[in-house]
Design a protein around this motif. Structure first.
Motif, PDB file in Angstrom:
ATOM      1  N   PRO A  49       0.796  -1.226   0.000  1.00 12.60           N
ATOM      2  CA  PRO A  49       0.000   0.000   0.000  1.00 12.60           C
ATOM      3  C   PRO A  49       0.826   1.272   0.000  1.00 12.60           C
ATOM      4  O   PRO A  49       0.466   2.246  -0.673  1.00 12.60           O
ATOM      5  CB  PRO A  49      -0.848  -0.116   1.277  1.00 12.60           C
ATOM      6  N   ASP A  50       1.948   1.283   0.702  1.00 13.88           N
ATOM      7  CA  ASP A  50       2.782   2.495   0.729  1.00 13.88           C
ATOM      8  C   ASP A  50       3.332   2.798  -0.671  1.00 13.88           C
ATOM      9  O   ASP A  50       3.336   3.954  -1.109  1.00 13.88           O
ATOM     10  CB  ASP A  50       3.933   2.341   1.722  1.00 13.88           C
ATOM     11  N   THR A  51       3.781   1.759  -1.368  1.00 12.07           N
ATOM     12  CA  THR A  51       4.305   1.942  -2.723  1.00 12.07           C
ATOM     13  C   THR A  51       3.210   2.430  -3.658  1.00 12.07           C
ATOM     14  O   THR A  51       3.427   3.350  -4.460  1.00 12.07           O
ATOM     15  CB  THR A  51       4.878   0.617  -3.249  1.00 12.07           C
ATOM     16  N   GLU A  52       2.011   1.843  -3.561  1.00  9.28           N
ATOM     17  CA  GLU A  52       0.939   2.216  -4.479  1.00  9.28           C
ATOM     18  C   GLU A  52       0.363   3.583  -4.151  1.00  9.28           C
ATOM     19  O   GLU A  52      -0.095   4.302  -5.045  1.00  9.28           O
ATOM     20  CB  GLU A  52      -0.152   1.151  -4.490  1.00  9.28           C
ATOM     21  N   LEU A  53       0.382   3.975  -2.884  1.00 14.65           N
ATOM     22  CA  LEU A  53      -0.026   5.338  -2.539  1.00 14.65           C
ATOM     23  C   LEU A  53       0.883   6.355  -3.230  1.00 14.65           C
ATOM     24  O   LEU A  53       0.415   7.361  -3.781  1.00 14.65           O
ATOM     25  CB  LEU A  53       0.007   5.546  -1.026  1.00 14.65           C
ATOM     26  N   LYS A  54       2.176   6.088  -3.214  1.00 14.60           N
ATOM     27  CA  LYS A  54       3.122   6.991  -3.877  1.00 14.60           C
ATOM     28  C   LYS A  54       2.941   6.962  -5.390  1.00 14.60           C
ATOM     29  O   LYS A  54       3.042   7.991  -6.064  1.00 14.60           O
ATOM     30  CB  LYS A  54       4.556   6.620  -3.498  1.00 14.60           C
ATOM     31  N   SER A  55       2.665   5.767  -5.934  1.00 14.58           N
ATOM     32  CA  SER A  55       2.457   5.643  -7.364  1.00 14.58           C
ATOM     33  C   SER A  55       1.234   6.432  -7.813  1.00 14.58           C
ATOM     34  O   SER A  55       1.265   7.153  -8.831  1.00 14.58           O
ATOM     35  CB  SER A  55       2.295   4.168  -7.732  1.00 14.58           C
ATOM     36  N   LEU A  56       0.135   6.322  -7.061  1.00 13.48           N
ATOM     37  CA  LEU A  56      -1.074   7.066  -7.400  1.00 13.48           C
ATOM     38  C   LEU A  56      -0.851   8.568  -7.234  1.00 13.48           C
ATOM     39  O   LEU A  56      -1.353   9.368  -8.034  1.00 13.48           O
ATOM     40  CB  LEU A  56      -2.238   6.592  -6.533  1.00 13.48           C
ATOM     41  N   LEU A  57      -0.091   8.941  -6.227  1.00 14.10           N
ATOM     42  CA  LEU A  57       0.241  10.361  -6.052  1.00 14.10           C
ATOM     43  C   LEU A  57       0.943  10.908  -7.282  1.00 14.10           C
ATOM     44  O   LEU A  57       0.664  12.023  -7.746  1.00 14.10           O
ATOM     45  CB  LEU A  57       1.122  10.539  -4.813  1.00 14.10           C
ATOM     46  N   SER A  58       1.852  10.121  -7.841  1.00 11.02           N
ATOM     47  CA  SER A  58       2.612  10.573  -9.011  1.00 11.02           C
ATOM     48  C   SER A  58       1.732  10.717 -10.248  1.00 11.02           C
ATOM     49  O   SER A  58       2.104  11.424 -11.192  1.00 11.02           O
ATOM     50  CB  SER A  58       3.759   9.596  -9.306  1.00 11.02           C
ATOM     51  N   LEU A  59       0.568  10.053 -10.259  1.00 13.11           N
ATOM     52  CA  LEU A  59      -0.347  10.156 -11.400  1.00 13.11           C
ATOM     53  C   LEU A  59      -1.234  11.396 -11.332  1.00 13.11           C
ATOM     54  O   LEU A  59      -1.881  11.756 -12.313  1.00 13.11           O
ATOM     55  CB  LEU A  59      -1.231   8.915 -11.484  1.00 13.11           C
ATOM     56  N   LEU A  60      -1.286  12.032 -10.159  1.00 10.84           N
ATOM     57  CA  LEU A  60      -2.093  13.230  -9.998  1.00 10.84           C
ATOM     58  C   LEU A  60      -1.380  14.456 -10.554  1.00 10.84           C
ATOM     59  O   LEU A  60      -0.165  14.608 -10.401  1.00 10.84           O
ATOM     60  CB  LEU A  60      -2.390  13.484  -8.522  1.00 10.84           C
ATOM     61  N   ARG A  61      -2.155  15.346 -11.162  1.00 11.50           N
ATOM     62  CA  ARG A  61      -1.617  16.654 -11.513  1.00 11.50           C
ATOM     63  C   ARG A  61      -1.363  17.425 -10.215  1.00 11.50           C
ATOM     64  O   ARG A  61      -2.167  17.334  -9.276  1.00 11.50           O
ATOM     65  CB  ARG A  61      -2.629  17.407 -12.390  1.00 11.50           C
ATOM     66  N   PRO A  62      -0.246  18.148 -10.097  1.00 16.89           N
ATOM     67  CA  PRO A  62      -0.006  18.912  -8.872  1.00 16.89           C
ATOM     68  C   PRO A  62      -1.206  19.790  -8.498  1.00 16.89           C
ATOM     69  O   PRO A  62      -1.791  20.455  -9.354  1.00 16.89           O
ATOM     70  CB  PRO A  62       1.215  19.765  -9.237  1.00 16.89           C
ATOM     71  N   GLY A  63      -1.580  19.711  -7.224  1.00 20.39           N
ATOM     72  CA  GLY A  63      -2.732  20.451  -6.740  1.00 20.39           C
ATOM     73  C   GLY A  63      -4.040  19.696  -6.841  1.00 20.39           C
ATOM     74  O   GLY A  63      -5.066  20.172  -6.343  1.00 20.39           O
ATOM     75  N   SER A  64      -4.028  18.507  -7.465  1.00 20.59           N
ATOM     76  CA  SER A  64      -5.256  17.726  -7.652  1.00 20.59           C
ATOM     77  C   SER A  64      -5.442  16.705  -6.530  1.00 20.59           C
ATOM     78  O   SER A  64      -4.527  16.426  -5.766  1.00 20.59           O
ATOM     79  CB  SER A  64      -5.234  17.035  -9.016  1.00 20.59           C
ATOM     80  N   THR A  65      -6.640  16.119  -6.475  1.00 22.69           N
ATOM     81  CA  THR A  65      -7.071  15.343  -5.313  1.00 22.69           C
ATOM     82  C   THR A  65      -7.436  13.912  -5.687  1.00 22.69           C
ATOM     83  O   THR A  65      -7.952  13.646  -6.767  1.00 22.69           O
ATOM     84  CB  THR A  65      -8.280  16.030  -4.645  1.00 22.69           C
ATOM     85  N   ILE A  66      -7.175  13.006  -4.754  1.00 24.50           N
ATOM     86  CA  ILE A  66      -7.620  11.616  -4.851  1.00 24.50           C
ATOM     87  C   ILE A  66      -8.621  11.347  -3.741  1.00 24.50           C
ATOM     88  O   ILE A  66      -8.521  11.916  -2.640  1.00 24.50           O
ATOM     89  CB  ILE A  66      -6.431  10.642  -4.753  1.00 24.50           C
ATOM     90  N   ALA A  67      -9.615  10.495  -4.022  1.00 24.14           N
ATOM     91  CA  ALA A  67     -10.555  10.032  -3.003  1.00 24.14           C
ATOM     92  C   ALA A  67     -10.443   8.512  -2.896  1.00 24.14           C
ATOM     93  O   ALA A  67     -10.661   7.804  -3.878  1.00 24.14           O
ATOM     94  CB  ALA A  67     -11.982  10.431  -3.363  1.00 24.14           C
ATOM     95  N   PHE A  68     -10.064   8.027  -1.726  1.00 29.06           N
ATOM     96  CA  PHE A  68     -10.089   6.592  -1.437  1.00 29.06           C
ATOM     97  C   PHE A  68     -11.420   6.301  -0.745  1.00 29.06           C
ATOM     98  O   PHE A  68     -11.654   6.742   0.378  1.00 29.06           O
ATOM     99  CB  PHE A  68      -8.928   6.190  -0.528  1.00 29.06           C
TER     100      PHE A  68
END
Length: 245
Positions: free
Chosen positions: A135-154
Motif C-alpha cells: 500500500p505504501d508503494t501504491e499510494l506513492k504511485s497514485l500520487l505521481s499520477l495526480l496533476r499537482p494540486g489535484s485530489t484523490i478520493a479513497f
C-alpha cells in the motif's frame, strides 16, 4: 482458495472477483446506500465545471459502479477506468457508456505498462488500497499520477478505530454478505476475503497517517450515513501544488 489471516494472497484477489463478477451487481444492489455513497465520494472530489476539459482515473473500477459515480459527478470529463479482474471488467464494458469513458484491464501496479499515464485531474479509488501488496508503494504511485494540486478520493471500509463499526461489519458480513454471496455463486471465497480484508485494514487515523507519509497534503476523512456510518469513509488527499514542492 484459502482465506488467510489478512484475506486472500493478493495475486489471488482478481481471480476471486472473476468468480463473483456475474452476481456482483445484484449483491451490491441489495446493500442500502452502496451506489449513493460512491457518488458521495466522487462529489467530495469537488471536480469543477462538471469535469469539462479534465482527465480522471477510476482505479479498481470493478463492474463500473464507481465509474458511474464519477461520471455523475463529472459527466464532461475524460474518464479512464481500470481493474485487475477481467470478468468484472467484462461486466462493466457490457453496460451503456458515453464515448468519454474508456476501460483498461490492469492492476494498479501495472498501469504504466498498460498505457495508463498521468497526469490526472482527480482519481477515485474505491475498495482498492486494502487489496494491493504494497500500500505504501501504491499510494506513492497514485500520487505521481495526480496533476499537482489535484485530489484523490479513497472510498474504503475502515473499522479498526471503532468497536461499533467492527460489530456492524461482522454482523452484516456473516449475517448477510457471506451467505448471500454463497447462494449466488456457490463460492464464498471472495466474500470471506472481503470480510477479513476489512477487519485487518488500517484504522481511519492510521490510514490518514499513511497517506501523509506517502506525500499527500490536506488529508481529510468523511464518513457515510446508515449502517455504513463509521464503517465506509472517503479519505481525501492532494498532490502538493508545484509551488509547494
Amino acid at each position: 482458495m484459502k482465506v488467510g489471516k489478512s484475506g486472500l494472497p493478493r495475486n489471488e484477489v482478481p481471480g476471486a472477483f472473476d468468480v463473483g463478477a456475474k452476481a456482483y451487481d445484484r449483491l451490491v444492489g441489495a446493500n442500502p446506500g452502496y451506489h449513493e455513497h460512491l457518488v458521495k465520494s466522487a462529489q467530495r472530489l469537488r471536480i469543477p465545471d462538471l469535469g469539462t476539459g479534465l482527465r480522471l482515473l477510476d482505479i479498481g473500477c470493478g463492474t463500473g459502479a464507481s465509474t458511474a459515480a464519477l461520471l455523475e459527478a463529472a459527466p464532461h470529463a475524460e474518464i479512464v477506468a481500470a481493474d485487475a479482474s477481467a470478468e468484472m471488467l467484462e461486466v462493466a464494458r457490457s453496460k451503456d457508456w458515453p464515448s468519454n469513458v474508456t476501460f483498461v484491464h490492469s492492476r494498479v501496479e501495472d498501469l504504466a505498462v498498460n498505457g495508463v499515464d498521468g497526469p490526472f485531474d482527480a482519481i477515485l479509488a474505491a475498495y482498492l488500497i486494502r487489496n494491493v501488496d504494497e500500500p505504501d508503494t501504491e499510494l506513492k504511485s497514485l500520487l505521481s499520477l495526480l496533476r499537482p494540486g489535484s485530489t484523490i478520493a479513497f472510498h474504503e471500509y475502515s473499522v479498526h478505530d471503532s468497536l461499533r463499526a467492527r460489530i456492524s461489519w461482522n454482523v452484516v458480513s456473516w449475517g448477510i454478505i457471506i451467505p448471500l454471496g454463497w447462494l449466488a455463486t456457490r463460492d464464498a471465497t471472495l466474500y470471506r476475503h472481503l470480510w477479513r480484508s476489512v477487519v485487518t485494514f488500517d484504522g481511519a487515523s492510521a490510514f490518514m497517517r499513511r497517506m501523509q507519509r506517502a506525500g499527500y497534503t490536506g488529508v481529510a476523512r468523511e464518513t457515510m450515513t446508515g449502517w455504513q456510518n463509521g464503517v465506509v469513509h472517503t479519505f481525501l488527499g492532494s498532490r502538493p501544488a508545484e509551488e509547494e514542492r
